[in-house]
Design an enzyme around this catalytic site. Sequence first.
Site, PDB file in Angstrom:
ATOM      1  N   ARG A   1       0.841  -1.212   0.000  1.00 45.73           N
ATOM      2  CA  ARG A   1       0.000   0.000   0.000  1.00 45.73           C
ATOM      3  C   ARG A   1       0.874   1.259   0.000  1.00 45.73           C
ATOM      4  O   ARG A   1       0.555   2.245   0.654  1.00 45.73           O
ATOM      5  CB  ARG A   1      -0.934   0.021   1.221  1.00 45.73           C
TER       6      ARG A   1
ATOM      7  N   SER B   1     -10.929  -0.697   2.605  1.00 50.72           N
ATOM      8  CA  SER B   1     -10.212  -0.728   3.893  1.00 50.72           C
ATOM      9  C   SER B   1      -9.903   0.693   4.340  1.00 50.72           C
ATOM     10  O   SER B   1      -9.366   1.491   3.570  1.00 50.72           O
ATOM     11  CB  SER B   1      -8.890  -1.488   3.755  1.00 50.72           C
TER      12      SER B   1
ATOM     13  N   GLU C   1      -5.615   4.336   5.451  1.00 50.16           N
ATOM     14  CA  GLU C   1      -5.243   3.870   4.109  1.00 50.16           C
ATOM     15  C   GLU C   1      -5.648   4.862   3.024  1.00 50.16           C
ATOM     16  O   GLU C   1      -4.819   5.258   2.207  1.00 50.16           O
ATOM     17  CB  GLU C   1      -5.838   2.480   3.869  1.00 50.16           C
TER      18      GLU C   1
HETATM   19  P1  FAD Z   1      -9.057   8.126  -6.193  1.00 53.01           P
HETATM   20  O1  FAD Z   1      -9.818   7.739  -4.974  1.00 53.01           O
HETATM   21  O2  FAD Z   1      -9.715   9.050  -7.147  1.00 53.01           O
HETATM   22  O3  FAD Z   1      -7.640   8.756  -5.762  1.00 53.01           O
HETATM   23  C1  FAD Z   1      -6.851   8.119  -4.782  1.00 53.01           C
HETATM   24  C2  FAD Z   1      -5.555   8.919  -4.628  1.00 53.01           C
HETATM   25  O4  FAD Z   1      -4.793   8.843  -5.828  1.00 53.01           O
HETATM   26  C3  FAD Z   1      -5.777  10.432  -4.402  1.00 53.01           C
HETATM   27  O5  FAD Z   1      -4.729  10.899  -3.592  1.00 53.01           O
HETATM   28  C4  FAD Z   1      -5.684  11.030  -5.793  1.00 53.01           C
HETATM   29  O6  FAD Z   1      -5.262  12.380  -5.753  1.00 53.01           O
HETATM   30  C5  FAD Z   1      -4.621  10.138  -6.423  1.00 53.01           C
HETATM   31  N1  FAD Z   1      -4.795   9.926  -7.871  1.00 53.01           N
HETATM   32  C6  FAD Z   1      -5.844   9.338  -8.478  1.00 53.01           C
HETATM   33  N2  FAD Z   1      -5.626   9.226  -9.801  1.00 53.01           N
HETATM   34  C7  FAD Z   1      -4.404   9.769 -10.030  1.00 53.01           C
HETATM   35  C8  FAD Z   1      -3.610   9.963 -11.200  1.00 53.01           C
HETATM   36  N3  FAD Z   1      -4.025   9.565 -12.421  1.00 53.01           N
HETATM   37  N4  FAD Z   1      -2.399  10.558 -11.060  1.00 53.01           N
HETATM   38  C9  FAD Z   1      -1.952  10.974  -9.837  1.00 53.01           C
HETATM   39  N5  FAD Z   1      -2.658  10.827  -8.713  1.00 53.01           N
HETATM   40  C10 FAD Z   1      -3.867  10.213  -8.804  1.00 53.01           C
HETATM   41  N6  FAD Z   1      -7.617  -1.064  -2.927  1.00 53.01           N
HETATM   42  C11 FAD Z   1      -6.765  -2.111  -2.967  1.00 53.01           C
HETATM   43  O7  FAD Z   1      -5.545  -1.937  -3.103  1.00 53.01           O
HETATM   44  N7  FAD Z   1      -7.210  -3.396  -2.851  1.00 53.01           N
HETATM   45  C12 FAD Z   1      -8.517  -3.686  -2.688  1.00 53.01           C
HETATM   46  O8  FAD Z   1      -8.882  -4.855  -2.587  1.00 53.01           O
HETATM   47  C13 FAD Z   1      -9.446  -2.612  -2.641  1.00 53.01           C
HETATM   48  N8  FAD Z   1     -10.760  -2.846  -2.461  1.00 53.01           N
HETATM   49  C14 FAD Z   1     -11.628  -1.802  -2.403  1.00 53.01           C
HETATM   50  C15 FAD Z   1     -12.999  -2.088  -2.231  1.00 53.01           C
HETATM   51  C16 FAD Z   1     -13.927  -1.059  -2.166  1.00 53.01           C
HETATM   52  C17 FAD Z   1     -15.385  -1.386  -1.978  1.00 53.01           C
HETATM   53  C18 FAD Z   1     -13.488   0.291  -2.299  1.00 53.01           C
HETATM   54  C19 FAD Z   1     -14.495   1.402  -2.274  1.00 53.01           C
HETATM   55  C20 FAD Z   1     -12.145   0.580  -2.475  1.00 53.01           C
HETATM   56  C21 FAD Z   1     -11.202  -0.470  -2.511  1.00 53.01           C
HETATM   57  N9  FAD Z   1      -9.821  -0.238  -2.686  1.00 53.01           N
HETATM   58  C22 FAD Z   1      -8.943  -1.289  -2.764  1.00 53.01           C
HETATM   59  C23 FAD Z   1      -9.307   1.139  -2.768  1.00 53.01           C
HETATM   60  C24 FAD Z   1      -9.373   1.762  -4.190  1.00 53.01           C
HETATM   61  O9  FAD Z   1     -10.244   1.053  -5.008  1.00 53.01           O
HETATM   62  C25 FAD Z   1      -7.983   1.811  -4.854  1.00 53.01           C
HETATM   63  O10 FAD Z   1      -7.087   2.526  -4.045  1.00 53.01           O
HETATM   64  C26 FAD Z   1      -8.036   2.485  -6.239  1.00 53.01           C
HETATM   65  O11 FAD Z   1      -6.795   2.358  -6.879  1.00 53.01           O
HETATM   66  C27 FAD Z   1      -8.402   3.965  -6.156  1.00 53.01           C
HETATM   67  O12 FAD Z   1      -8.654   4.416  -7.462  1.00 53.01           O
HETATM   68  P2  FAD Z   1      -9.458   5.744  -7.746  1.00 53.01           P
HETATM   69  O13 FAD Z   1      -9.383   6.006  -9.208  1.00 53.01           O
HETATM   70  O14 FAD Z   1     -10.818   5.658  -7.173  1.00 53.01           O
HETATM   71  O15 FAD Z   1      -8.568   6.797  -6.950  1.00 53.01           O
HETATM   72  N1  EPU Z   2     -11.053 -10.444  10.138  1.00 59.13           N
HETATM   73  C1  EPU Z   2     -11.704 -10.306  11.335  1.00 59.13           C
HETATM   74  N2  EPU Z   2     -12.894  -9.612  11.355  1.00 59.13           N
HETATM   75  C2  EPU Z   2     -13.431  -9.065  10.241  1.00 59.13           C
HETATM   76  C3  EPU Z   2     -12.773  -9.238   9.000  1.00 59.13           C
HETATM   77  C4  EPU Z   2     -11.566  -9.937   8.977  1.00 59.13           C
HETATM   78  O1  EPU Z   2     -11.235 -10.785  12.370  1.00 59.13           O
HETATM   79  O2  EPU Z   2     -14.486  -8.435  10.347  1.00 59.13           O
HETATM   80  C5  EPU Z   2      -9.754 -11.143  10.111  1.00 59.13           C
HETATM   81  C6  EPU Z   2      -9.851 -12.574   9.637  1.00 59.13           C
HETATM   82  O3  EPU Z   2      -8.995 -13.340  10.446  1.00 59.13           O
HETATM   83  C7  EPU Z   2      -9.275 -12.549   8.235  1.00 59.13           C
HETATM   84  C8  EPU Z   2      -8.292 -11.396   8.311  1.00 59.13           C
HETATM   85  O4  EPU Z   2      -8.879 -10.462   9.241  1.00 59.13           O
HETATM   86  O5  EPU Z   2      -8.636 -13.731   7.933  1.00 59.13           O
HETATM   87  C9  EPU Z   2      -8.073 -10.697   6.979  1.00 59.13           C
HETATM   88  O6  EPU Z   2      -9.320 -10.296   6.435  1.00 59.13           O
HETATM   89  P1  EPU Z   2      -9.553 -10.192   4.852  1.00 59.13           P
HETATM   90  O7  EPU Z   2      -9.125 -11.462   4.200  1.00 59.13           O
HETATM   91  O8  EPU Z   2     -10.961  -9.746   4.632  1.00 59.13           O
HETATM   92  O9  EPU Z   2      -8.550  -9.089   4.370  1.00 59.13           O
HETATM   93  P2  EPU Z   2      -8.067  -7.722   5.008  1.00 59.13           P
HETATM   94  O10 EPU Z   2      -6.700  -7.914   5.542  1.00 59.13           O
HETATM   95  O11 EPU Z   2      -9.077  -7.151   5.935  1.00 59.13           O
HETATM   96  C10 EPU Z   2      -6.895  -6.933   2.831  1.00 59.13           C
HETATM   97  C11 EPU Z   2      -6.851  -5.680   2.015  1.00 59.13           C
HETATM   98  C12 EPU Z   2      -8.071  -5.601   1.111  1.00 59.13           C
HETATM   99  C13 EPU Z   2      -8.052  -6.796   0.169  1.00 59.13           C
HETATM  100  C14 EPU Z   2      -8.084  -8.075   1.007  1.00 59.13           C
HETATM  101  C15 EPU Z   2      -7.934  -9.315   0.161  1.00 59.13           C
HETATM  102  C16 EPU Z   2      -5.587  -4.052   3.280  1.00 59.13           C
HETATM  103  C17 EPU Z   2      -5.619  -2.805   4.106  1.00 59.13           C
HETATM  104  N3  EPU Z   2      -6.776  -4.511   2.863  1.00 59.13           N
HETATM  105  O12 EPU Z   2      -8.019  -6.809   3.688  1.00 59.13           O
HETATM  106  O13 EPU Z   2      -7.985  -4.395   0.344  1.00 59.13           O
HETATM  107  O14 EPU Z   2      -9.154  -6.773  -0.698  1.00 59.13           O
HETATM  108  O15 EPU Z   2      -6.977  -8.068   1.960  1.00 59.13           O
HETATM  109  O16 EPU Z   2      -6.620  -9.412  -0.291  1.00 59.13           O
HETATM  110  O17 EPU Z   2      -4.505  -4.579   3.024  1.00 59.13           O
HETATM  111  C18 EPU Z   2      -8.623  -2.102   0.305  1.00 59.13           C
HETATM  112  O18 EPU Z   2      -7.416  -1.836   0.265  1.00 59.13           O
HETATM  113  O19 EPU Z   2      -9.505  -1.212   0.271  1.00 59.13           O
HETATM  114  C19 EPU Z   2      -9.043  -3.497   0.405  1.00 59.13           C
HETATM  115  C20 EPU Z   2     -10.322  -3.869   0.484  1.00 59.13           C
END
Ligand code: FAD
Ligand code: EPU
Length: 364
Positions: free
Chosen positions: A168, A240, A336
């Site tokens: 991240r 997250s 995050e």
């Molecule tokens: P924005 O929210 O628009 O911007 C994020 C940041 O990047 C801001 O600081 C912005 O200024 C900057 N930025 C955006 N575009 C550019 C650009 N082209 N050039 C320079 N700076 C830029 N993330 C994960 O890593 N793993 C996950 O599993 C994951 N799951 C998610 C699930 C949900 C339901 C949600 C809502 C979010 C999740 N995210 C996850 C977070 C998010 O989807 C990612 O961080 C994604 O890359 C953000 O993209 P965005 O276009 O929406 O960025």
């Molecule tokens: N857990 C709990 N309670 C909960 C949920 C999870 O105790 O309510 C524990 C469980 O033990 C589980 C562990 O947490 O095994 C990890 O949970 P999960 O697999 O859901 O993943 P996470 O660590 O919470 C991370 C990323 C996610 C990504 C998933 C899958 C970060 C900050 N988040 O979540 O990214 O989708 O792994 O790889 O690293 C995001 O960045 O927005 C995001 C959703």
Amino acid sequence: MVDFVPQVALQGFNTLALPARAEYFCTAASIDELHKALDFARQRALDVTVLGGGSNIIFAGDVAGLVIRLAISGIAKVGEEDEEGERVLVRVGAGENWHQLVLHCLHQQWYGLENLSLIPGCAGAAPIQNIGAYGVELAQRFVSLEAIDLDSGNIITLDRAACRFGYRDSVFKHELRGRVAITSITLALSRRAEPQLDYPELRNALSDIPQPTPLQVSATVCALRRAKLPDPVERPNAGSFFKNPVIPVSQAQQLKASHPDLPLYPVSEQATKIPAAWLIDRAGWKGVRRGPVGVHDRQALVLVHFGGGSGAELLQLAADIADDVARRFGVTLELEPAVIGGASAAGEGHSLVGRGQPDAGSGL
Ligand code: FAD
Ligand code: EPU
């Protein structure tokens, strides 16, 4: 033709649906339009904020200056990386929707992005926090990117090493924070299916299928995500809310001794990652609602907005959760998503945390 609109409501431009206004707002659908937008900002001495899909930002208040939503499109095969033609280089415009890109690549039989299915947002934002899920990070598929320096307007190219990807993390959260607009990314994908099933939850979900195809991996990742992550359209959220803390092995072992069910993910000989969701859950916050904001009832790491709330209320809830986790477990949680607007409008000095400042010692 770029329209520069004053006082634009940003509620529809962030998946948390938080209210905020941009002093000026425009959409840039090409590099030429981006240059025009930067000229507009330079002539008026406006700060610039680049926006993608708004799925990883928290608006703490109104945003001073010019908000540029990047909508540069295009997905093109730009070459083969090896003689066998197995590795395919794909160049993607910053405004392409990430999940649509994953589906497009699967359709073309360009494999490697399937574990990253259903992550919201745009391709241009993917390098900012080195998106990752289910055992794969962007860095593993990344070759280079093109960006525009917001001050000089110069085009720059950065390879993987220059992006300094971590968990991240990237150079865009440090030296280049708020200083560039990424206009395209180039990825190396494979024509050969190589399922990555290291993530235990994914491996278990596919245990009945001896050789899962990339399409099956993608569909399973989507199903796992839909089961626990709220759809932002139905329940606004930013995924997250905190990073998973990386702590010294000795501290992890102490915690494990008093909490045997704490999952540990070894990172190196010195460091271990532990799930923030587990800490928040065990501290009793899962499903807690505080007026318009709360903690999701199926994933404790996701904070949600029920409507009618503000970034300040959400950040206060996050600060209270982080304080409680620190008191109970001695572990610091770090936000995050990026905090934008309000007191952080100039990019510095928000009372809780700036636009992601992991190297500042961090935390709330
Ligand atoms: P924005 O929210 O628009 O911007 C994020 C940041 O990047 C801001 O600081 C912005 O200024 C900057 N930025 C955006 N575009 C550019 C650009 N082209 N050039 C320079 N700076 C830029 N993330 C994960 O890593 N793993 C996950 O599993 C994951 N799951 C998610 C699930 C949900 C339901 C949600 C809502 C979010 C999740 N995210 C996850 C977070 C998010 O989807 C990612 O961080 C994604 O890359 C953000 O993209 P965005 O276009 O929406 O960025
Ligand atoms: N857990 C709990 N309670 C909960 C949920 C999870 O105790 O309510 C524990 C469980 O033990 C589980 C562990 O947490 O095994 C990890 O949970 P999960 O697999 O859901 O993943 P996470 O660590 O919470 C991370 C990323 C996610 C990504 C998933 C899958 C970060 C900050 N988040 O979540 O990214 O989708 O792994 O790889 O690293 C995001 O960045 O927005 C995001 C959703």
